[in-house]
Enzyme design. Structure first.
Site, mmCIF file in Angstrom:
data_model
loop_
_atom_site.group_PDB
_atom_site.id
_atom_site.type_symbol
_atom_site.label_atom_id
_atom_site.label_comp_id
_atom_site.label_asym_id
_atom_site.label_seq_id
_atom_site.Cartn_x
_atom_site.Cartn_y
_atom_site.Cartn_z
ATOM 1 N N SER A 168 0.858 -1.192 0.000
ATOM 2 C CA SER A 168 0.000 0.000 0.000
ATOM 3 C C SER A 168 0.889 1.235 0.000
ATOM 4 C CB SER A 168 -0.936 -0.021 1.212
ATOM 5 O OG SER A 168 -0.218 -0.168 2.410
ATOM 6 N N GLY A 222 -0.229 4.562 0.326
ATOM 7 C CA GLY A 222 -1.030 5.704 0.751
ATOM 8 C C GLY A 222 -1.976 6.158 -0.350
ATOM 9 N N GLY A 280 -2.336 4.466 -3.905
ATOM 10 C CA GLY A 280 -3.002 3.192 -4.134
ATOM 11 C C GLY A 280 -2.129 1.994 -3.838
ATOM 12 N N GLY A 303 -5.437 0.898 5.586
ATOM 13 C CA GLY A 303 -4.759 -0.356 5.248
ATOM 14 C C GLY A 303 -5.586 -1.568 5.663
ATOM 15 N N ASP A 304 -6.282 -1.461 6.799
ATOM 16 C CA ASP A 304 -7.117 -2.570 7.271
ATOM 17 C C ASP A 304 -8.311 -2.770 6.334
ATOM 18 O OD1 ASP A 304 -5.351 -2.577 9.441
ATOM 19 O OD2 ASP A 304 -6.612 -1.191 10.563
#
Lengths: 308, 308
Positions: free
Chosen positions: B218, B220, B223, B249-250
């Site tokens: 990831s 930020g 993408g 992120g989760d």
């Protein structure tokens, strides 16, 4: 028995971090949890001095349960007469910066107390006063209680013939002072806010005119200034001590009330209060007092009668 | 059913203050309490997407009780299969500065987990895997657990034939990656720490050489970059969004696993993960996703096959 009242008790958390830096993430290395709120600090010192001590006030929620468990564990001499409320007892977070020793505090507001809960508390308070020699009303008010709440408790204590000490600030102090507590114990800022005067002696005299029978103003490392109807005194520790001032004012309150309960005169009460206060600054754990230092300091505090 | 594992669950407290100033006292105006820990965030998003979701991990003490109560209240679709431990679940304190919008975090370390507690957890984990289509292993390890703990859990899942995603950092990520999880989801920093490479594509390829079957990195607001044995893709949201990245992120992890469970191919899974991630940044409450924004974004995320 001496009663202490803590309406806005707290679960005090202390976090140690290498350095406080705003807008970053800190991994907390060490956590301490203890019962907080000024009246509970006063009760702990009173019990350590060997006095029958009952702590009342308001507690609620899981943080309230944690507070009571810690109180039983850390201050076994204090009788827990805290009254349950529906809301949750506040947390206070003290973040200690290991690089500077400075502390950054975050204080939650506390539970919102309903009119029914306040009425129930007053009932318990009246009952507890029947066995009390003196009562200490300490600290901030939780949301929901009016600024006149301490004035109500001062009035009830006075009507019951119980000696009452008030240690709060702002509007609750102003209103509480107006109904003639036996003694108030403001610090310099609180006294200035109450009276509008910055000069300590003027301010203390003015506070008596506002209604207090006696005023014991704490001036940090310089000690205490007492203005009473028996005279005016300054109590000064033998030196300025470096350390954590948390709880030093509460130790002074315990000194004043324990001295009163033992029939000591004002100068001896003030010496005890100033010695306990300095011994709290010197203790390694915030809010405790150093017993050995207290013993040494007690005979070395200078209490001088001052001009009116 | 999709299983999520949160070994270092947390009670997340958010404090709003006018301005964070080190070494002063802050009165906290507003408090929010919610269940925290990355695996619980993943579980909440999975349940919101309509998936059978079971959350396991370790909880203890009064803060653990509070976490479970809040979990039942805020994520009723998540089955609570958390395993009790003797120590106390950590708190995290996020202090939001209203003047700047920035956040200062204080994270407690978490309970010290004993060997007996770890063995008991593994027994529960093995049983839960028998009903699981996929498992997400998320977040930091509490004190007491070895850095190889996630590697053990990856190995058990692989042996049980359950698809396993690992989302952690540092040494636990390095050891977990070595035993061949189906996918790892590092952010840019975690990927660099794992591989030594800063260039994203090089780093992702290197992470596969370290043992991961697939890598979804990831980056930020830019993408996701996915390197898999079926190809390499970049999934980019249509714009850069301003907001709170907590839980983004989760949400991506939940997107990947829900897509897998529904039989979607990699490009569709990645589009879902990127859309959920951006919709989480846009949500007013930290860690939730904005359902309407998710719907709009899903068709507008660009997934492009990249050169190897």
């Amino acid at each position: 028995m001496i009663l202490t009242v803590t309406l806005n008790a707290a679960l005090d958390l202390t976090y140690r971090v290498p350095r406080v830096q705003p807008h970053t993430t800190h991994r907390v290395g060490e956590i301490a949890e203890r019962p907080g709120g000024k009246g509970l600090n006063v009760a702990r010192v009173l019990a350590a001095l060997g006095h029958d001590t009952v702590a009342t006030g308001l507690v609620g929620g899981r943080t309230g349960d944690a507070l009571r468990t810690h109180l039983a564990g850390t201050a076994p001499g204090v009788v827990d007469a805290l009254v349950p409320v529906c809301g949750q007892t506040r947390r206070t977070i003290a973040v200690v910066d290991a690089s500077s020793g400075d502390t950054t505090m975050f204080n939650e507001p506390g539970p919102t107390v309903s009119a029914q809960e306040w009425a129930r508390f007053q009932g318990v308070y009246r009952e507890l006063l029947t066995g009390a020699r003196a009562v200490a009303l300490c600290g901030s008010l939780p949301p929901g209680l009016s600024a006149g709440s301490y004035a109500e408790l001062v009035h009830i204590a006075r009507s019951a013939g119980v000696y009452v000490l008030l240690d709060t600030s702002g509007e609750p102090l102003r209103r509480g002072t107006a109904v003639h507590p036996d003694v108030i114990k403001p610090n310099a800022d609180e006294l200035t806010q109450l009276t509008g005067f910055t000069e300590p002696l003027h301010a203390a005299h003015q506070a008596r005119r506002c209604g207090a029978h006696a005023v014991v103003a704490s001036h940090g490392p310089q000690g205490l200034l007492a203005v009473t109807d028996e005279g005016t005194w300054r109590a000064s520790p033998p030196a300025r001590y470096e350390g954590n001032p948390t709880g030093a004012g509460d130790a002074a309150v315990a000194g004043l009330l324990s001295g009163l309960a033992e029939g000591l005169e004002w100068p001896q009460r003030l010496a005890r209060a100033a010695a306990l206060s300095a011994a709290t600054v010197l203790a390694p754990a915030a809010g405790d007092f150093d017993t050995a230092a207290y013993g040494r300091l007690l005979s070395r505090v200078k209490v001088a009668k001052a001009a009116e």
